[in-house]
Structure formats: structure tokens, C-alpha cells
Design an enzyme around this catalytic site. Sequence first.
Site, PDB file in Angstrom:
ATOM      1  N   THR A   1      -2.136  -2.213   7.485  1.00 31.35           N
ATOM      2  CA  THR A   1      -0.715  -2.471   7.246  1.00 31.35           C
ATOM      3  C   THR A   1      -0.377  -2.365   5.767  1.00 31.35           C
ATOM      4  OG1 THR A   1      -0.626  -3.878   9.206  1.00 31.35           O
ATOM      5  CG2 THR A   1       1.160  -4.129   7.611  1.00 31.35           C
ATOM      6  N   CYS A   2      -1.242  -2.894   4.916  1.00 30.69           N
ATOM      7  CA  CYS A   2      -0.993  -2.846   3.465  1.00 30.69           C
ATOM      8  C   CYS A   2      -0.974  -1.399   2.975  1.00 30.69           C
ATOM      9  CB  CYS A   2      -2.075  -3.633   2.723  1.00 30.69           C
ATOM     10  SG  CYS A   2      -2.243  -5.339   3.296  1.00 30.69           S
ATOM     11  N   HIS A   3      -1.920  -0.619   3.464  1.00 30.82           N
ATOM     12  CA  HIS A   3      -2.099   0.754   3.008  1.00 30.82           C
ATOM     13  C   HIS A   3      -1.016   1.697   3.551  1.00 30.82           C
ATOM     14  CE1 HIS A   3      -4.501   4.058   1.404  1.00 30.82           C
ATOM     15  NE2 HIS A   3      -4.319   4.689   2.542  1.00 30.82           N
TER      16      HIS A   3
END
Length: 165
Positions: free
Chosen positions: A47-49
Amino acid sequence: MIQPGDVIPAIPVKHVTAAGVTDETADKVLGGGRVVFFAVPGAFTPTCHANHLPGFVDNASKFSAAGVDRIVCGATNDHHVLKAWAEATGALGSIEFLSDGNGALAKAMGLDKDLSKAGMGTRFSRLAMIIDNGRVERLFLQEEPGVTTSGAPSVLMALETARSK
């Protein structure tokens, strides 16, 4: 938990920029002008990436036009991982990174999250902040899964609303 009006604490961190890595304190990295700070549970995590970092990279010029001096991404990863992530995503140059390797800043601000069950230890909660000269102006804490409240569109909307008043 840190709230609007509170100052950023002077916790030691590693500051990752296009110029390299330096030892700093969080109040120095996040002070001095208008800063958008967003924190992620982990570099290279799905999700962060794919969802959180790209929104800030893609909208860096819009943040600048809205009066933001710098965008800083924080994570509890070590500075080597953050530098590699910044380079791999093309973010280095438009986004600065703050490595809180031991989670001391996340804990000091009350924004830490225990992800030990997933084998990740203590991490930053997913969030964003607007900081003005070292003082929190707005906090966008992501309570539900995904990237909505803490994403670039939400922060940009808040900046634009504040400017139009």
C-alpha cells in the site's frame, strides 16, 4: 498523541535527501517553513509503495503551488532502505525522507503502531500532517485500511481550502 498546535519533538533521525544522508533531529527536518509530512508503515510495502508515496510524488508541483516548501516522508525503516526506496520510485529530489529506524519519533508523537503480529515490529501509523514552522497545523490520521484520509488528494484539498479563506 500529537495534536494541532503541538510542536514537533527534537528526536534524533536520519534525513535522506538527494544530497545524501545526515544525522538531524525531527524538529529541524520538519521545521523551517511549511512542510507536508506523511508517514508510512514501511518502505516497499504494497500500500505504501503503490498508493501512498506516488500521490505525493505525482503532485509535488501542486503542493509547491499551494505554498508548501517541502514534502517529507517518514518511516521506521533504516536510512539505507529509505534511500533505496526513494531511488527506486523516482521520489528522490521531489520528496525528502525521514528515517525513524527505532520508532522513537513515532512513539514520542503517539503515532506508533504495533505490527508485531505481521513480523514488522513498531511502525508509524499511516498519516499525513501539515506543519508550519515546526508546529502541527493539521493531522490526517488514517483509521481505516488504504490511503484516503492521509493521501495527497486529502492534504491538497485542505491546503486549497485554507488558502481560499
